[in-house]
Design a protein around this motif. Structure first.
Motif, PDB file in Angstrom:
ATOM      1  N   TYR A 117       0.811  -1.208   0.000  1.00 59.25           N
ATOM      2  CA  TYR A 117       0.000   0.000   0.000  1.00 59.25           C
ATOM      3  C   TYR A 117       0.849   1.265   0.000  1.00 59.25           C
ATOM      4  N   LYS A 118       2.077   1.159   0.523  1.00 57.48           N
ATOM      5  CA  LYS A 118       2.901   2.368   0.618  1.00 57.48           C
ATOM      6  C   LYS A 118       3.184   2.951  -0.760  1.00 57.48           C
ATOM      7  N   GLU A 161       1.191   2.846  -3.207  1.00 60.12           N
ATOM      8  CA  GLU A 161      -0.044   3.342  -3.792  1.00 60.12           C
ATOM      9  C   GLU A 161      -0.361   4.748  -3.314  1.00 60.12           C
ATOM     10  N   PRO A 162      -0.648   5.659  -4.216  1.00 61.17           N
ATOM     11  CA  PRO A 162      -1.109   6.961  -3.750  1.00 61.17           C
ATOM     12  C   PRO A 162      -2.453   6.817  -3.052  1.00 61.17           C
ATOM     13  N   VAL A 163      -2.681   7.658  -2.064  1.00 63.87           N
ATOM     14  CA  VAL A 163      -3.979   7.661  -1.409  1.00 63.87           C
ATOM     15  C   VAL A 163      -4.935   8.430  -2.305  1.00 63.87           C
ATOM     16  N   LYS A 164      -5.997   7.795  -2.677  1.00 62.86           N
ATOM     17  CA  LYS A 164      -6.907   8.454  -3.621  1.00 62.86           C
ATOM     18  C   LYS A 164      -7.940   9.313  -2.906  1.00 62.86           C
ATOM     19  N   GLY A 165      -8.040  10.540  -3.291  1.00 67.62           N
ATOM     20  CA  GLY A 165      -9.137  11.374  -2.813  1.00 67.62           C
ATOM     21  C   GLY A 165     -10.280  11.253  -3.788  1.00 67.62           C
ATOM     22  N   ARG A 166     -11.460  11.632  -3.366  1.00 65.16           N
ATOM     23  CA  ARG A 166     -12.547  11.661  -4.337  1.00 65.16           C
ATOM     24  C   ARG A 166     -12.287  12.771  -5.328  1.00 65.16           C
ATOM     25  N   PHE A 214      -0.578  16.736  -1.784  1.00 66.00           N
ATOM     26  CA  PHE A 214      -0.835  16.151  -0.460  1.00 66.00           C
ATOM     27  C   PHE A 214      -1.114  14.653  -0.572  1.00 66.00           C
ATOM     28  N   PHE A 215      -1.954  14.285  -1.531  1.00 67.57           N
ATOM     29  CA  PHE A 215      -2.290  12.861  -1.652  1.00 67.57           C
ATOM     30  C   PHE A 215      -1.206  12.062  -2.368  1.00 67.57           C
ATOM     31  N   PRO A 251       2.454  12.931  -2.653  1.00 66.75           N
ATOM     32  CA  PRO A 251       3.654  13.761  -2.484  1.00 66.75           C
ATOM     33  C   PRO A 251       4.823  13.243  -3.318  1.00 66.75           C
TER      34      PRO A 251
END
Lengths: 223, 403
Positions: free
Chosen positions: A4-5, A7-12, A35-36, A38
């Motif tokens: 998971y590291k 993987e970018p964190v997906k925002g809506r 931010f999501f 970096p």
């Protein structure tokens, strides 16, 4: 879960705070992207032998701590910029943006990098909330700290530039150095510092930044 | 699990959703009644009747008399009116005031205003490491010139229940022995009303604040219990409403909505607790077990059934809040970055924690509609987000704060 590291964190898309997509997010799309997802940050442990300049600014006590590792080539261009930060959304995004700005197009020269202003980073981020502005101020300071470190390592002491005073309140003409002196003089809260310096009396929008500085110096000198 | 359409609202301590029955009763009032409750005609009388009915119910809810209930525009206003109103009217007897280190800003800043601008002397009693004030320390702070003493019933950040009844009982005994003659005990019961039985006689308080936004009622309405014989100086002037202590045309729709919300609370408070307690425990266990370097803030047992407050070391709360937001999880943080003052939570600091632990505090407050599936979802989503922020953080908090 395993990778998971990476993987970018997906925002809506478009809007995180409201599901109908009608209202806006707290930050601009550029801030959100940095931010999501970096750029150029260092995951976990740092191999410091890969870099020849290290800079640090802030402390967790004041909410933000930033460290940067630079690789400077023989032509004095910054070819690599890695960082770690403990901080809020705009601190992460502004550091990420600064790392892109410094290394794009073959990398900035040391003189160019040293002249980066918080406003330049903010412009590229398409704005930050006024009260968040101090967060990106940290980043340019960390770069200058690292450049001084490079000169120290390469024994070019004459090229080191001691951090200039920063104007905090252009109305009352109060600099960060004045606030530092006031804190050293025993003014440990906003009321006391205002009595000594008149900072922010006619300019209340800067008070959060002033309180931040007071806390920073209080922590620095009085623990 | 599908994250796209999740909406896990865990910020009930900030505001509860307004109950549909409350919305309905308010809409009905707004359509049917047009009068000012102060007017001397039939339309006015109808509004006045509704107002009286609501006042009687709020009084019953608190174990008080209807003439002891004042309606206000918010919980903050109730707190301010109690503290400023009583301290000012009693200033001829003394200018010493007492509160605790974990009060809501509506109490703390009113107290600090009196100290800084009006020549009062303020004693702030520290709390113990578990976030509960020692009743004896509050009582020891009381002097002959003490007037207002304010101790919250439940803390809004960490949910800890404070020994208000014990303090109130002891103050009454002091008064019987000729001591503390001018003391009035106030409690901010905003975060307690939905979860604990509130009886002003058992709490032995002179003043008690509650509001609509924490009890599934409307926002922008509050009430203040003022025990008979307790005088207050008004903050606003210009009318006879609320005995002239809180003048201004009454917002009757909100007031009856508030009373309706309290009625629903009374009916289902026990059932809500039965529903919430295992969910709270599951979330606490889930976070502490699945994420290393975390600590629960506030006493594990003496807390309301909907509050989970944890500090997650080495990261900053606003960043985590925004990552959670992107997954449809809505929580709150004690980080400075989300407060207007840029100060981190004074409550976490009051527990003896350093700034960086306050910056990393996260509050999850559950509500009636929270499901076990919601809790499972949080426990699944949280660890990778924490790990990512930790990986880019240069900070390593001293282990003594979480081991």
């Amino acid at each position: 879960m395993s990778d998971y590291k990476a993987e970018p964190v997906k925002g809506r898309k478009g809007d995180v705070s409201a599901h109908d997509g009608a209202s806006s997010w707290f930050y601009s799309d550029e801030v959100k992207e940095h931010f999501f997802n970096p750029k150029n940050y260092i995951m976990n442990d740092v191999d410091e032998s890969q870099f020849n300049a290290i800079g640090k600014v802030g402390s967790p006590a004041c909410g933000d701590e930033l460290r940067v590792w630079l690789k400077i080539d023989k032509d004095e261009r910054i070819v690599d910029f890695k960082w770690k930060t403990f901080g809020c959304g705009s601190a992460i995004a502004s550091t990420s943006m600064a790392s892109v700005m410094v290394t794009e197009n073959g990398g900035m020269t040391l003189d160019e990098a040293r002249s980066i202003k918080p406003q330049d980073i903010m412009t590229r981020l398409k704005g930050l909330p006024a009260r968040k502005f101090h967060c990106s101020v940290l980043c340019d300071k960390a770069i200058r700290d690292a450049i001084n470190d490079y000169f120290r390592r390469t024994e070019q002491i004459d090229r080191m530039i001691v951090e200039a005073k920063r104007m905090i309140d252009p109305v009352a003409k109060v600099t960060d150095h004045d606030i530092e002196e006031a804190v050293l003089d025993g003014a440990l809260d906003l009321d006391a510092v205002q009595k000594k310096t008149k900072v922010g009396v006619g300019n209340p929008t800067i008070l959060p930044a002033v309180e931040e500085l007071i806390r920073f110096y209080r922590e620095k000198y009085f623990g | 699990m599908n994250t796209e359409n999740r909406n896990v609202y865990l910020d009930h301590a900030a505001a509860t959703p307004t109950d549909q029955a409350v919305v309905d009763v308010m809409a009905e009032f707004n359509v049917d009644l047009k009068g000012n409750a102060g007017s001397f005609h039939s339309e006015g009388k109808r509004a006045k009747d509704q107002l009286d009915k609501a006042r009687a119910f709020v009084a019953e809810f608190l174990g008080a008399r209807p003439d002891e209930i004042l309606f206000t525009g918010s919980g903050t206003e109730s707190d301010n009116l109690a503290i400023l109103g009583y301290a000012r009217v009693s200033a001829k007897h003394g200018k010493h005031i007492v509160t605790t280190s974990i009060e809501h800003h509506a109490v703390l800043e009113a107290m600090q205003h009196l100290e800084r601008k009006e020549g009062f002397e303020l004693t702030v009693v520290p709390v113990e490491k578990n976030g509960i004030v020692d009743a004896k320390k509050v009582l020891d702070a009381i002097r002959e010139d003490t007037t207002i003493v304010s101790v919250m019933l439940v803390n809004n950040e960490i949910g800890t229940i404070q020994p208000v009844g014990e303090i109130g009982n002891a103050i009454e005994k002091m008064k019987k022995n000729g001591k503390a003659q001018h003391v009035a005990l106030h409690t901010d019961a905003m975060q307690a009303a939905a979860y604990l039985e509130i009886d002003v006689k058992k709490l032995h308080v002179n003043l008690l604040s509650i509001n609509g936004s924490k009890v599934y009622g409307p926002k922008g309405v509050g009430a203040l219990f003022v025990k008979r014989g307790t005088k207050l100086q008004p903050l606003t002037f210009g009318g006879a409403q609320e005995k002239g202590i809180r003048p201004g045309t009454e917002d009757v729709a909100s007031i009856i909505g508030f009373a309706t919300a309290l009625q629903i609370v009374k009916e289902r408070r026990d059932a809500d607790a039965v529903h919430l307690l295992p969910l709270r425990e599951k979330l606490i266990e889930g976070i502490l077990n699945s994420i290393p370097k975390t600590r629960l803030n506030g006493d594990r047992v003496q807390r309301v059934p909907n509050n989970v407050n944890v500090s997650i070391m080495d990261l900053e709360g606003e960043a985590l809040l925004l990552y959670l937001d992107a997954q449809g999880i809505y929580a709150s943080t004690g980080s400075a970055c989300t407060s207007a003052s840029l100060d981190p939570s004074h409550v976490i600091i009051a527990l003896g924690m350093p700034f960086e632990v306050a910056h990393g505090s996260m509050r999850f407050t559950l509500g009636r509609e929270t499901t076990e599936d919601d809790i499972d979802y949080v426990i699944e989503q949280l660890p990778p987000l924490v790990e990512k922020l930790r990986a880019i953080s240069p900070v390593r908090v001293d282990p003594k704060y979480y081991e």
